[in-house]
Design a protein around this motif. Structure first.
Motif, PDB file in Angstrom:
ATOM      1  N   ILE A   1     -10.149   7.329  -0.392  1.00 20.38           N
ATOM      2  CA  ILE A   1     -11.096   6.647  -1.282  1.00 20.38           C
ATOM      3  C   ILE A   1     -10.870   5.140  -1.229  1.00 20.38           C
ATOM      4  N   TRP A   2      -9.595   4.739  -1.226  1.00 21.71           N
ATOM      5  CA  TRP A   2      -9.283   3.306  -1.145  1.00 21.71           C
ATOM      6  C   TRP A   2      -9.783   2.713   0.168  1.00 21.71           C
ATOM      7  N   LEU A   3      -9.507   3.388   1.285  1.00 25.18           N
ATOM      8  CA  LEU A   3      -9.946   2.890   2.587  1.00 25.18           C
ATOM      9  C   LEU A   3     -11.477   2.858   2.678  1.00 25.18           C
ATOM     10  N   GLY A   4     -12.128   3.881   2.128  1.00 29.86           N
ATOM     11  CA  GLY A   4     -13.586   3.895   2.124  1.00 29.86           C
ATOM     12  C   GLY A   4     -14.157   2.732   1.339  1.00 29.86           C
ATOM     13  N   PHE A   5     -13.504   2.383   0.231  1.00 29.09           N
ATOM     14  CA  PHE A   5     -13.974   1.232  -0.549  1.00 29.09           C
ATOM     15  C   PHE A   5     -13.794  -0.058   0.244  1.00 29.09           C
ATOM     16  N   VAL A   6     -12.667  -0.189   0.931  1.00 29.86           N
ATOM     17  CA  VAL A   6     -12.427  -1.396   1.727  1.00 29.86           C
ATOM     18  C   VAL A   6     -13.529  -1.570   2.771  1.00 29.86           C
ATOM     19  N   ILE A   7     -13.847  -0.491   3.474  1.00 30.63           N
ATOM     20  CA  ILE A   7     -14.877  -0.566   4.516  1.00 30.63           C
ATOM     21  C   ILE A   7     -16.249  -0.861   3.916  1.00 30.63           C
ATOM     22  N   SER A   8     -16.624  -0.128   2.864  1.00 28.49           N
ATOM     23  CA  SER A   8     -17.946  -0.320   2.258  1.00 28.49           C
ATOM     24  C   SER A   8     -18.071  -1.708   1.639  1.00 28.49           C
ATOM     25  N   ASN A   9     -16.997  -2.208   1.038  1.00 33.39           N
ATOM     26  CA  ASN A   9     -17.066  -3.542   0.441  1.00 33.39           C
ATOM     27  C   ASN A   9     -17.230  -4.614   1.510  1.00 33.39           C
ATOM     28  N   TYR A  10     -16.542  -4.460   2.623  1.00 31.99           N
ATOM     29  CA  TYR A  10     -16.692  -5.434   3.708  1.00 31.99           C
ATOM     30  C   TYR A  10     -18.116  -5.407   4.268  1.00 31.99           C
ATOM     31  N   LEU A  11     -18.678  -4.199   4.434  1.00 33.09           N
ATOM     32  CA  LEU A  11     -20.032  -4.088   4.976  1.00 33.09           C
ATOM     33  C   LEU A  11     -21.057  -4.689   4.024  1.00 33.09           C
ATOM     34  N   ILE A  12     -20.936  -4.378   2.733  1.00 36.82           N
ATOM     35  CA  ILE A  12     -21.900  -4.900   1.754  1.00 36.82           C
ATOM     36  C   ILE A  12     -21.784  -6.415   1.640  1.00 36.82           C
TER      37      ILE A  12
ATOM     38  N   PRO B   1      -2.405  16.511  -0.767  1.00 36.78           N
ATOM     39  CA  PRO B   1      -3.855  16.283  -0.883  1.00 36.78           C
ATOM     40  C   PRO B   1      -4.203  15.200  -1.885  1.00 36.78           C
ATOM     41  N   ILE B   2      -3.382  15.036  -2.918  1.00 37.01           N
ATOM     42  CA  ILE B   2      -3.679  14.015  -3.928  1.00 37.01           C
ATOM     43  C   ILE B   2      -3.544  12.617  -3.337  1.00 37.01           C
ATOM     44  N   THR B   3      -2.441  12.370  -2.637  1.00 33.88           N
ATOM     45  CA  THR B   3      -2.228  11.047  -2.051  1.00 33.88           C
ATOM     46  C   THR B   3      -3.206  10.769  -0.917  1.00 33.88           C
ATOM     47  N   ILE B   4      -3.509  11.782  -0.110  1.00 32.55           N
ATOM     48  CA  ILE B   4      -4.481  11.597   0.967  1.00 32.55           C
ATOM     49  C   ILE B   4      -5.850  11.264   0.398  1.00 32.55           C
ATOM     50  N   GLN B   5      -6.240  11.956  -0.665  1.00 34.92           N
ATOM     51  CA  GLN B   5      -7.530  11.678  -1.299  1.00 34.92           C
ATOM     52  C   GLN B   5      -7.573  10.249  -1.838  1.00 34.92           C
ATOM     53  N   PHE B   6      -6.488   9.827  -2.480  1.00 35.49           N
ATOM     54  CA  PHE B   6      -6.411   8.466  -3.013  1.00 35.49           C
ATOM     55  C   PHE B   6      -6.515   7.438  -1.884  1.00 35.49           C
ATOM     56  N   ALA B   7      -5.790   7.674  -0.788  1.00 35.37           N
ATOM     57  CA  ALA B   7      -5.801   6.736   0.338  1.00 35.37           C
ATOM     58  C   ALA B   7      -7.176   6.661   0.993  1.00 35.37           C
TER      59      ALA B   7
ATOM     60  N   LEU C   1       0.825  -1.206   0.000  1.00 38.18           N
ATOM     61  CA  LEU C   1       0.000   0.000   0.000  1.00 38.18           C
ATOM     62  C   LEU C   1       0.861   1.259   0.000  1.00 38.18           C
ATOM     63  N   VAL C   2       1.900   1.282   0.822  1.00 42.55           N
ATOM     64  CA  VAL C   2       2.786   2.456   0.888  1.00 42.55           C
ATOM     65  C   VAL C   2       3.487   2.666  -0.445  1.00 42.55           C
ATOM     66  N   PHE C   3       3.992   1.563  -1.042  1.00 44.72           N
ATOM     67  CA  PHE C   3       4.658   1.695  -2.339  1.00 44.72           C
ATOM     68  C   PHE C   3       3.675   2.119  -3.430  1.00 44.72           C
ATOM     69  N   ALA C   4       2.431   1.663  -3.352  1.00 47.91           N
ATOM     70  CA  ALA C   4       1.417   2.067  -4.342  1.00 47.91           C
ATOM     71  C   ALA C   4       1.100   3.556  -4.211  1.00 47.91           C
ATOM     72  N   LEU C   5       0.969   4.040  -2.961  1.00 48.26           N
ATOM     73  CA  LEU C   5       0.728   5.477  -2.754  1.00 48.26           C
ATOM     74  C   LEU C   5       1.906   6.299  -3.262  1.00 48.26           C
ATOM     75  N   ALA C   6       3.131   5.838  -2.967  1.00 48.98           N
ATOM     76  CA  ALA C   6       4.314   6.557  -3.445  1.00 48.98           C
ATOM     77  C   ALA C   6       4.381   6.543  -4.970  1.00 48.98           C
ATOM     78  N   SER C   7       4.029   5.406  -5.563  1.00 46.28           N
ATOM     79  CA  SER C   7       4.036   5.309  -7.033  1.00 46.28           C
ATOM     80  C   SER C   7       2.986   6.223  -7.639  1.00 46.28           C
ATOM     81  N   TYR C   8       1.811   6.275  -7.003  1.00 47.64           N
ATOM     82  CA  TYR C   8       0.752   7.161  -7.504  1.00 47.64           C
ATOM     83  C   TYR C   8       1.199   8.619  -7.446  1.00 47.64           C
ATOM     84  N   GLY C   9       1.839   9.006  -6.354  1.00 44.37           N
ATOM     85  CA  GLY C   9       2.364  10.367  -6.263  1.00 44.37           C
ATOM     86  C   GLY C   9       3.433  10.638  -7.302  1.00 44.37           C
TER      87      GLY C   9
END
Length: 718
Positions: A589-600, A581-587, A551-559
């Motif tokens: 959104i990713w975390l929100g998807f993880v939580i919402s996917n687990y709940l659904i 702000p770009i990396t924080i927004q990406f992180a 995850l850390v390497f993916a965020l760094a790569s995205y930046g």
């Protein structure tokens, strides 16, 4: 000696006084203006420039006297020429000025110096609220007689030749309202009438007044919400909806080459159009910043945050060089562009002080230009014309830009060098110098200048030339290196085969660290995604540490992708990119998807635990590391000619990540492929709901804090 000093002192005083009086004359006109002049590049950055135009005087008002014959007394008297709500202005080939004096139901004719010549009222068929005026090369006068719903054609003496009422045609709907407010005439004698609120475009008439067609209409804007309504609404619901109409053309003009320019108020983009005889806009795709601004907007403002509405352009004029100037009736701004729509200058002043300062217009109704390059701006409230003449800086820019537009880049270079010396931040000067350097095959310098100016196309062309030169120079070395690498590869393959033939080694491989095995599982997952994610769930092929590392390497790569992509494909790097702000927004959104996917998935018989969804979502980001970094590095050696290759690689990364998330849901939760897609859509919907709830919670919390603070302040005061 004393007498000599007494004689010299008056001479010194006279010289000092003369210098004091004469010195401010030229600088003061440009430095003590009631407005500031700016330039804005494709990134929206404002640059203050020297004044392009300076006030040269006022026409009409109280300075013109006309002689009226008193037939009863047999005498002549003097009276002031007073306009009343004038609406239009026209300057003919002789620089004579014609004013549509709407409130007085007449046309006022002035000479090139602004001196009164005559008034035209058409006594045989009086004008009523004339709002538009045009004079052709033969001296015939065309008037948009708004109050009488007609267009009149007059001879040079002002005598009525013909009146064109509402044209009769089956192509005109019965509900069409014909209120001419502006008009132009081309060299064939065809008349293009701007009617009040006519969203269909200009009404094109032949020389006899017969209807030909509607010319140059605007397009209806179509938003995402409109697409949603089209998908959801029934026919009955659509019929109850208000019709969405394109903006109505507010004014028009024509240049010496026959191009017709129109301006529109009620739209926020493409307010200016340069139409050829077929009605096609010649400004589309033109301009130095076309890559940055696929949707063009005309009419500039100093501070958009202070502007409650978009600029409302109501008139346009074109000079002999093809530069067009527009006026904004709301912000009282004047913006000037070259023949390709590139901004040259814009300026304006405070409306509150407009009645007391020369050069500022309170209510600009019309604008025109004469053969001397002066701008004449009609003020419909103060009932006079502001005359603006080119400053030395403005004249220098116009001359240099005209040479550049004509392709005479080397001749324009000394002029652009002087402009750059006067204002190093003025971008058109950098562009002109870059084109001159490219013409002289100084590609390294042109590449640098185009980058400083932020021009993607020019930078790409210069880089392509530099890349070609480099390849030609190092082609032999590159081929030798490729040959050596090929030989080494063949030898290594041959040696590997011999070693494998000797049998298996008796030495057992040492056990690897669990984290290394978990990281190595990424490469197995690439080949067998569904099985790989299934192994994460049931065979513990992933862990917290390895997942967080990915995850850390993916965020760094995205930046790195956002900041390291070449200027050719990511022009935003020219002004700098804030990665936080770009990396924080990406992180998030990713975390929100993880939580919402687990709940659904928990509600819909999903078998994955939260940690499994977390692990799998981390591993699904691996293509960003594997391909994103090489593609970003590759972008720095590509040009716009290879744009299709770069877009394909970027699309491939996105699609691969999307499919990995689908396979992740399929493998972790033991769904089918279709079920996995459905779960992901529900997860995205849940994510949107979570974002909305968080936004509402934050808003209510802020309101609660403000309420408590106000209550506390009230208690303290009392």
């Amino acid at each position: 000696m004393k007498n000599r000093r007494l004689r010299i002192r008056p001479i010194i005083i006279i010289l000092i006084t003369a210098i004091y009086i004469a010195w401010p004359i030229s600088p003061a006109t440009a430095s003590q203006l009631p407005y500031e002049t700016y330039y804005k590049d494709g990134f929206g950055q404002l640059v203050k420039t020297q004044a392009a135009y300076i006030p040269a005087g006022i026409i009409i008002g109280t300075d013109i006297e006309i002689t009226e014959a008193n037939q009863a007394a047999g005498a002549e008297g003097k009276t002031k020429l007073q306009l009343n709500q004038p609406k239009d202005l026209f300057v003919d080939d002789k620089d004579h000025i014609y004013i549509a004096d709407t409130g007085n139901n007449r046309i006022v004719h002035l000479d090139e110096h602004g001196q009164y010549i005559r008034e035209i009222k058409v006594t045989e068929s009086p004008l009523k609220k004339p709002s538009g005026i045009y004079v052709d090369e033969a001296g015939e006068i065309y008037v948009a007689d708004t109050g009488n719903n007609r267009v009149v054609r007059l001879d040079q003496e002002g005598k009525l030749l013909k009146a064109f009422g509402r044209p009769e045609s089956s192509y005109l709907p019965p509900t069409f309202k014909y209120d001419p407010v502006n008009l132009i005439v081309d060299k064939r004698g065809f008349i293009y009438v701007t009617t009040l609120g006519a969203f269909q475009g200009l009404v094109q008439l032949d020389p006899e007044g017969n209807f030909i067609s509607f010319f140059g209409p605007n397009r209806v804007s179509f938003s995402l919400f409109d697409a949603f309504k089209r998908f959801v609404y029934t026919r009955e619901m659509y019929q109850r909806e208000l019709k969405k109409l394109p903006g109505a053309i507010a004014g028009s003009t024509i240049d010496k080459n026959g191009f017709i320019y129109t301006v529109t108020k009620e739209i926020s983009s493409d307010q200016v159009k340069k139409l050829n005889i077929a009605g096609l806009d010649q400004l589309v795709g033109k301009g130095e910043f076309a890559a940055l601004q696929p949707v063009r907007s005309y009419g500039e403002v100093f501070h958009r945050t202070r502007q409650s509405v978009s600029p409302q352009l109501n008139d346009i004029t074109v000079d002999a060089a093809g530069n067009f100037t527009v006026i904004d009736s709301v912000g009282n701004m004047i913006s000037q562009y070259d023949s390709n729509g590139n901004l040259l200058f814009f300026w304006g002043g405070d409306v509150i002080t407009a009645t007391s300062k020369t050069g500022i217009v309170k209510a600009p109704a019309a604008i025109a230009s004469n053969s001397k390059g002066e701008l004449l701006v009609l003020d419909s409230v103060n009932n006079f014309i502001q005359v603006l003449r080119l400053s030395e800086f403005g004249h220098l820019v116009h001359e240099a830009n005209q040479l550049t537009q004509e392709g005479r880049y080397e001749q324009s270079e000394p002029l652009w060098s002087e402009v750059h010396r006067l204002n190093a931040q003025y971008t058109p000067a950098l562009i002109g110098l870059a084109k001159a350097a490219y013409k002289k095959e100084e590609y390294a310098r042109s590449e640098q200048l185009f980058y400083q100016a932020g021009v993607v196309g020019g930078y790409s062309e210069s880089f392509w030339q530099n890349r070609l030169t480099w390849f030609q120079k190092h082609f032999g070395v590159l081929m030798n290196v490729a040959l050596v690498l090929g030989v080494v590869y063949l030898l290594w393959n041959a040696l590997s085969k011999k070693l494998r033939l000797k049998g298996k080694s008796s030495v057992k491989r040492s056990a690897r660290h669990p984290i290394l095995e978990q990281l190595q599982h990424m490469f197995y997952l690439i080949k067998h995604p569904v099985d790989g994610f299934y192994a994460i769930r049931y065979e513990n092929k992933a862990g917290w540490l390895s997942s967080i590392l990915i995850l850390v390497f993916a965020l760094a790569s995205y930046g790195y992708i956002q900041a390291g992509t070449s200027f050719v494909f990511n022009p935003a790097v020219h002004v700098g990119i804030d990665l936080f702000p770009i990396t924080i927004q990406f992180a998030l959104i990713w975390l929100g998807f993880v939580i919402s996917n687990y709940l659904i998935s928990s509600l819909l018989r999903g078998e994955g635990r939260f940690r499994d969804v977390f692990y799998g979502s981390c591993y699904a980001l691996f293509p960003i590391i594997l391909i994103g970094i090489p593609v970003t590095l590759l972008s720095n050696v590509l040009t716009l000619n290879e744009l299709a290759i770069f877009k394909f690689l970027k699309l491939f990364i996105v699609l691969w990540v999307v499919f990995l998330f689908i396979w992740m849901v399929q493998g972790i939760h033991n769904y089918t492929f279709i079920e996995a897609i459905f779960i992901i859509l529900l997860s995205l919907l849940a994510l949107a709901i979570i974002v909305i709830l968080i936004f509402i919670l934050i808003s209510l919390s802020i309101e609660l804090v403000n309420f408590i603070n106000s209550l506390y302040q009230e208690v303290i005061i009392r």
